[in-house]
Design an enzyme around this catalytic site. Sequence first.
Site, PDB file in Angstrom:
ATOM      1  N   ASP A  24      56.732 -21.230 -26.186  1.00 59.86           N
ATOM      2  CA  ASP A  24      55.221 -21.909 -26.002  1.00 59.86           C
ATOM      3  C   ASP A  24      55.195 -23.433 -25.623  1.00 59.86           C
ATOM      4  O   ASP A  24      53.948 -23.914 -26.709  1.00 59.86           O
ATOM      5  CB  ASP A  24      54.574 -21.621 -27.622  1.00 59.86           C
ATOM      6  CG  ASP A  24      54.401 -20.140 -27.425  1.00 59.86           C
ATOM      7  OD1 ASP A  24      55.123 -19.461 -26.311  1.00 59.86           O
ATOM      8  OD2 ASP A  24      53.746 -19.431 -28.606  1.00 59.86           O
ATOM      9  N   LYS A 129      52.289 -13.712 -24.147  1.00 58.64           N
ATOM     10  CA  LYS A 129      52.792 -13.553 -25.704  1.00 58.64           C
ATOM     11  C   LYS A 129      50.812 -13.429 -26.524  1.00 58.64           C
ATOM     12  O   LYS A 129      50.291 -15.051 -25.981  1.00 58.64           O
ATOM     13  CB  LYS A 129      53.639 -13.356 -26.143  1.00 58.64           C
ATOM     14  CG  LYS A 129      53.364 -15.133 -27.061  1.00 58.64           C
ATOM     15  CD  LYS A 129      54.600 -15.535 -27.404  1.00 58.64           C
ATOM     16  CE  LYS A 129      54.677 -16.877 -28.136  1.00 58.64           C
ATOM     17  NZ  LYS A 129      53.948 -17.632 -29.591  1.00 58.64           N
ATOM     18  N   CYS A 162      55.440 -19.821 -34.047  1.00 60.04           N
ATOM     19  CA  CYS A 162      55.895 -19.059 -32.406  1.00 60.04           C
ATOM     20  C   CYS A 162      57.410 -19.120 -32.963  1.00 60.04           C
ATOM     21  O   CYS A 162      57.577 -17.707 -32.153  1.00 60.04           O
ATOM     22  CB  CYS A 162      54.992 -19.419 -31.559  1.00 60.04           C
ATOM     23  SG  CYS A 162      53.278 -19.171 -32.316  1.00 60.04           S
TER      24      CYS A 162
HETATM   25  N1  TIU Z   1      53.138 -21.992 -30.851  1.00 69.00           N
HETATM   26  C1  TIU Z   1      53.037 -21.348 -31.964  1.00 69.00           C
HETATM   27  O1  TIU Z   1      53.394 -21.727 -32.818  1.00 69.00           O
HETATM   28  N2  TIU Z   1      51.573 -21.410 -32.040  1.00 69.00           N
HETATM   29  C2  TIU Z   1      50.551 -22.078 -33.337  1.00 69.00           C
HETATM   30  O2  TIU Z   1      49.170 -21.833 -33.403  1.00 69.00           O
HETATM   31  N3  TIU Z   1      50.965 -22.673 -34.288  1.00 69.00           N
HETATM   32  C3  TIU Z   1      50.601 -23.947 -34.917  1.00 69.00           C
HETATM   33  O3  TIU Z   1      50.889 -23.845 -35.309  1.00 69.00           O
HETATM   34  N4  TIU Z   1      49.293 -24.037 -35.710  1.00 69.00           N
END
Ligand code: TIU
Length: 222
Positions: A24, A129, A162
């Site tokens: 991500d 995802k 994530c």
């Molecule tokens: N990719 C991921 O970690 N999504 C989140 O929403 N992370 C946060 O820490 N908000």
Amino acid sequence: MAEIMAEPFAFPLRLDAVALIVIDMQRDFAEPGGFGASLGNDVSRITRIVPDVKRLIEGFRAAGLPVIHTMECHRPDLSDLPPAKRNRGDPDLRIGDDGPMGRVLIAGEPGTAILPELAPIDGEIVIEKPGKGAFYATPLGDILKSRGIGQLVFAGVTTEVCVQTTMREANDRGYECLLIEEATESYFAEFKASAIAMIRAQGAIVGWTAHIDDILQGIDRA
Ligand code: TIU
């Protein structure tokens, strides 16, 4: 097999079975006006790791090892977005709303894209995802099985959300997981440190952690 210096003990790297998974590294988590910022976070913490994530990706590419990218995002019709996720809390922008980088966390929108410095190249796997974990509601497990991948080296954001969720999913599925400390970040320094500590505690209960030079040198040696 090459031994990589890691914690809590050496990681048994197998070049015929390892892949890098970059979680991500999207504009929505790293740039003002995106999803991360809408939750009230200081997104500059995320951009600081970009050079190390790039170095890690380039090391895997140079060795001919697979690189997998994930993106947290949803269908434009929001059919894969549970109301419980969309309606949580009081963000400035909700998932699916129109923001300065297009619709927040929607597939194909400018803000959902991976940062240009870290963009996938031809032939690399990209997993879209809808959840925090990369195995939930995606083809990732089947893809890894079909390619004989049994070890995952982790980079990306955020460490305790994530990245950690995907490491736990992978660990339960039998993958050996190694998190690279310089190539992951959280909006909260203490959460990054805690996630790293809990992953490698109890004899690597979730996985190993290592420093970037140790994995890159290990790949070179092997
Ligand atoms: N990719 C991921 O970690 N999504 C989140 O929403 N992370 C946060 O820490 N908000």
